[in-house]
Write a protein that holds these residues in place. Sequence first.
Motif, PDB file in Angstrom:
ATOM      1  N   LEU A  11     -59.269  -0.396 -68.386  1.00 53.63           N
ATOM      2  CA  LEU A  11     -60.015   0.059 -67.359  1.00 53.63           C
ATOM      3  C   LEU A  11     -59.187  -0.700 -66.235  1.00 53.63           C
ATOM      4  CD1 LEU A  11     -61.709   1.784 -65.729  1.00 53.63           C
ATOM      5  CD2 LEU A  11     -63.596  -0.025 -66.195  1.00 53.63           C
ATOM      6  N   ALA A  12     -58.996  -2.173 -66.308  1.00 53.27           N
ATOM      7  CA  ALA A  12     -58.652  -3.080 -65.463  1.00 53.27           C
ATOM      8  C   ALA A  12     -57.093  -2.868 -65.169  1.00 53.27           C
ATOM      9  CB  ALA A  12     -58.511  -4.560 -65.940  1.00 53.27           C
ATOM     10  N   VAL A  13     -56.248  -2.369 -65.787  1.00 55.11           N
ATOM     11  CA  VAL A  13     -54.847  -2.104 -65.573  1.00 55.11           C
ATOM     12  C   VAL A  13     -54.695  -0.554 -64.904  1.00 55.11           C
ATOM     13  CG1 VAL A  13     -54.131  -0.974 -67.847  1.00 55.11           C
ATOM     14  CG2 VAL A  13     -52.507  -2.369 -66.216  1.00 55.11           C
ATOM     15  N   TRP A  14     -55.832   0.106 -65.120  1.00 57.09           N
ATOM     16  CA  TRP A  14     -55.800   1.386 -64.724  1.00 57.09           C
ATOM     17  C   TRP A  14     -56.249   1.330 -63.053  1.00 57.09           C
ATOM     18  CZ3 TRP A  14     -54.341   6.374 -66.107  1.00 57.09           C
ATOM     19  CH2 TRP A  14     -53.846   6.563 -67.196  1.00 57.09           C
ATOM     20  N   ILE A  15     -57.346   0.508 -63.118  1.00 59.18           N
ATOM     21  CA  ILE A  15     -57.756   0.186 -61.566  1.00 59.18           C
ATOM     22  C   ILE A  15     -56.544  -0.385 -60.683  1.00 59.18           C
ATOM     23  CG2 ILE A  15     -59.011  -1.433 -60.039  1.00 59.18           C
ATOM     24  CD1 ILE A  15     -61.309  -0.993 -62.329  1.00 59.18           C
ATOM     25  N   MET A  16     -55.517  -1.221 -61.328  1.00 56.99           N
ATOM     26  CA  MET A  16     -54.561  -1.759 -60.707  1.00 56.99           C
ATOM     27  C   MET A  16     -53.374  -0.698 -60.259  1.00 56.99           C
ATOM     28  SD  MET A  16     -51.464  -4.377 -61.965  1.00 56.99           S
ATOM     29  CE  MET A  16     -50.729  -2.722 -63.033  1.00 56.99           C
ATOM     30  N   PHE A  72     -65.882  -3.803 -62.391  1.00 57.01           N
ATOM     31  CA  PHE A  72     -65.127  -3.045 -63.475  1.00 57.01           C
ATOM     32  C   PHE A  72     -64.006  -3.695 -63.851  1.00 57.01           C
ATOM     33  CE2 PHE A  72     -67.428   0.055 -60.909  1.00 57.01           C
ATOM     34  CZ  PHE A  72     -67.795   0.918 -61.979  1.00 57.01           C
ATOM     35  N   LEU A  73     -63.436  -4.637 -63.176  1.00 59.23           N
ATOM     36  CA  LEU A  73     -62.165  -5.324 -63.724  1.00 59.23           C
ATOM     37  C   LEU A  73     -62.553  -6.479 -64.593  1.00 59.23           C
ATOM     38  CD1 LEU A  73     -60.320  -6.093 -60.184  1.00 59.23           C
ATOM     39  CD2 LEU A  73     -59.675  -4.938 -62.207  1.00 59.23           C
ATOM     40  N   PHE A 123     -45.046  -2.634 -65.676  1.00 61.26           N
ATOM     41  CA  PHE A 123     -46.022  -3.677 -66.297  1.00 61.26           C
ATOM     42  C   PHE A 123     -47.180  -2.900 -66.970  1.00 61.26           C
ATOM     43  CE2 PHE A 123     -49.760  -6.117 -65.962  1.00 61.26           C
ATOM     44  CZ  PHE A 123     -49.237  -7.444 -66.394  1.00 61.26           C
ATOM     45  N   TRP A 124     -47.667  -1.754 -66.306  1.00 58.34           N
ATOM     46  CA  TRP A 124     -48.714  -1.147 -67.066  1.00 58.34           C
ATOM     47  C   TRP A 124     -48.274  -0.653 -68.355  1.00 58.34           C
ATOM     48  CZ3 TRP A 124     -49.131   4.512 -65.955  1.00 58.34           C
ATOM     49  CH2 TRP A 124     -50.343   4.882 -66.674  1.00 58.34           C
ATOM     50  N   VAL A 125     -46.918  -0.133 -68.265  1.00 62.43           N
ATOM     51  CA  VAL A 125     -46.685   0.670 -69.538  1.00 62.43           C
ATOM     52  C   VAL A 125     -46.358  -0.417 -70.694  1.00 62.43           C
ATOM     53  CG1 VAL A 125     -44.721   1.755 -70.617  1.00 62.43           C
ATOM     54  CG2 VAL A 125     -45.784   2.874 -68.485  1.00 62.43           C
ATOM     55  N   LEU A 126     -45.832  -1.634 -70.105  1.00 61.26           N
ATOM     56  CA  LEU A 126     -45.303  -2.441 -71.317  1.00 61.26           C
ATOM     57  C   LEU A 126     -46.622  -3.147 -71.937  1.00 61.26           C
ATOM     58  CD1 LEU A 126     -41.686  -3.588 -69.876  1.00 61.26           C
ATOM     59  CD2 LEU A 126     -42.339  -1.876 -71.668  1.00 61.26           C
ATOM     60  N   VAL A 127     -47.463  -3.497 -71.150  1.00 61.76           N
ATOM     61  CA  VAL A 127     -48.806  -4.510 -71.570  1.00 61.76           C
ATOM     62  C   VAL A 127     -49.550  -3.557 -72.367  1.00 61.76           C
ATOM     63  CG1 VAL A 127     -50.341  -3.763 -69.693  1.00 61.76           C
ATOM     64  CG2 VAL A 127     -49.980  -6.126 -70.682  1.00 61.76           C
ATOM     65  N   GLN A 128     -49.509  -2.486 -72.378  1.00 62.84           N
ATOM     66  CA  GLN A 128     -50.500  -1.918 -73.455  1.00 62.84           C
ATOM     67  C   GLN A 128     -50.610  -2.320 -74.659  1.00 62.84           C
ATOM     68  OE1 GLN A 128     -52.636   0.798 -72.297  1.00 62.84           O
ATOM     69  NE2 GLN A 128     -51.793  -0.038 -70.244  1.00 62.84           N
ATOM     70  N   LEU A 152     -42.362   2.119 -52.684  1.00 63.96           N
ATOM     71  CA  LEU A 152     -41.994   2.832 -54.123  1.00 63.96           C
ATOM     72  C   LEU A 152     -41.458   1.637 -55.089  1.00 63.96           C
ATOM     73  CD1 LEU A 152     -40.147   6.063 -53.062  1.00 63.96           C
ATOM     74  CD2 LEU A 152     -42.661   5.468 -54.013  1.00 63.96           C
ATOM     75  N   ILE A 153     -40.718   0.762 -54.699  1.00 59.24           N
ATOM     76  CA  ILE A 153     -40.381  -0.464 -55.687  1.00 59.24           C
ATOM     77  C   ILE A 153     -41.511  -1.144 -56.325  1.00 59.24           C
ATOM     78  CG2 ILE A 153     -39.196  -2.722 -55.693  1.00 59.24           C
ATOM     79  CD1 ILE A 153     -36.934  -1.695 -53.974  1.00 59.24           C
ATOM     80  N   SER A 154     -42.529  -1.410 -55.241  1.00 59.05           N
ATOM     81  CA  SER A 154     -43.821  -2.210 -55.716  1.00 59.05           C
ATOM     82  C   SER A 154     -44.681  -1.470 -56.599  1.00 59.05           C
ATOM     83  CB  SER A 154     -44.475  -2.588 -54.502  1.00 59.05           C
ATOM     84  OG  SER A 154     -45.883  -3.000 -54.523  1.00 59.05           O
ATOM     85  N   VAL A 155     -44.779   0.131 -56.271  1.00 59.77           N
ATOM     86  CA  VAL A 155     -45.481   0.883 -57.021  1.00 59.77           C
ATOM     87  C   VAL A 155     -44.739   1.044 -58.715  1.00 59.77           C
ATOM     88  CG1 VAL A 155     -46.193   3.320 -57.556  1.00 59.77           C
ATOM     89  CG2 VAL A 155     -46.578   2.183 -55.248  1.00 59.77           C
ATOM     90  N   ALA A 156     -43.533   1.203 -58.581  1.00 60.23           N
ATOM     91  CA  ALA A 156     -43.010   1.257 -59.764  1.00 60.23           C
ATOM     92  C   ALA A 156     -42.856   0.150 -60.827  1.00 60.23           C
ATOM     93  CB  ALA A 156     -41.424   1.647 -59.553  1.00 60.23           C
ATOM     94  N   ALA A 157     -42.739  -1.083 -59.788  1.00 57.98           N
ATOM     95  CA  ALA A 157     -42.846  -2.350 -60.573  1.00 57.98           C
ATOM     96  C   ALA A 157     -44.195  -2.325 -61.353  1.00 57.98           C
ATOM     97  CB  ALA A 157     -42.688  -3.556 -59.805  1.00 57.98           C
ATOM     98  N   ALA A 158     -45.379  -2.005 -60.846  1.00 58.19           N
ATOM     99  CA  ALA A 158     -46.651  -1.984 -61.468  1.00 58.19           C
ATOM    100  C   ALA A 158     -46.916  -1.103 -62.478  1.00 58.19           C
ATOM    101  CB  ALA A 158     -47.632  -1.942 -60.252  1.00 58.19           C
ATOM    102  N   GLY A 159     -46.071   0.068 -62.317  1.00 65.58           N
ATOM    103  CA  GLY A 159     -46.049   0.871 -63.545  1.00 65.58           C
ATOM    104  C   GLY A 159     -45.504   0.549 -64.827  1.00 65.58           C
TER     105      GLY A 159
END
Length: 348
Positions: free
Chosen positions: A274-279, A315-316, A122-127, A113-120
């Motif tokens: 698309l790339a960050v959605w795939i991540m 797609f990446l 990153f995904w939000v902030l990089v937009q 869960l820590i790993s998934v939350a960290a990726a999430g």
Amino acid sequence: MALAVFLLVAGLIVLAIGADQLVVGASRLATVRGISPIVIGALVIGFGTSAPEMLISGLAAAEGDSDLGVGNVVGSNVANLSLVLGFSALVAALAVGGRYIRVVKGTLWREGLISVAAAGLFWVLVQDGFQRWEGVVLIAAFVVAMVGILRRPAHDGSAYDLLAGDKPISQRLELGRTVGGLVATVVGAQLAVEGATDIAHEAGLGTGFVGLSLVAFGTSLPELITGVQAARRGEADLLVGNILGSNTFNSLLVGALVALLGPGPLVDPNLTGLAVWIMMGISVGAWLLMFSGGGLKRWWEGAVLLAVYLVSLPFLVSDHQEAPIHAAPAVEVELTSTDGGGPGLDAA
């Protein structure tokens, strides 16, 4: 080109040797010191195998190429949870007499869960690209994540069938083996990445392609080799801890370096699309796959993850070419008539 190929091959050889010694030393230290292998995998090995990502992304951002840095993070996270985990699962299931990757649910609840939350995060902030304050947020989140991992009980009895035989373990020797293996792993990764990047340079590829594919694959080689060696030795917690810890380091610490050293918008829209959605899709999907079965217990699950990696690659990598690594400078040639009376013609 010949030198680049040599660096790539030499780096892979150094990686293979270094990663094997790293796994052996770290697992023996975990046993003799009573430290959970998942903590060793997530912190010591996870940090060490993420060093190439930190170096490559940090230098790229400092030189004004945040696209390469972000692409490296996204591509490496995807490779870790599909290529590395999938290939390691196949090695464990097919090459080691039916040994499967079984992980206790507590590991997947906490580190997963820590790993998934960290990726999430990153995904939000990089937009919209990165700002420096977002780098501070990522560092703060990294500290919280490390505290969460370290709060795990020091001893996990289900993960201690690591070493065969009764030969005494020398802590000094195993510490030297671990450090030496870690150094060799990082050096080998750098050689391999330099070789792959030089090949890309000569082919005139853009930074988006290199960051999401060649560099991401190269900086994921430590995780790949370490994961295979851990699977071969039956050290599932060490393997999963390495992958989850590495993704946490990539998303939070490496992402923070990019934000602090190279703030601003990104050129390639695929990096925030698309790339960050795939991540994120692979991060959540791989976690659910492991959690539902307590690990990867069937060979085809590893094959599915490998297939996901191969299918996601096109797609990446976008065809955006506004930020090439080696852009040929525009050459302006003025052609004038021989009699001097005609207007000049400019050609780019």
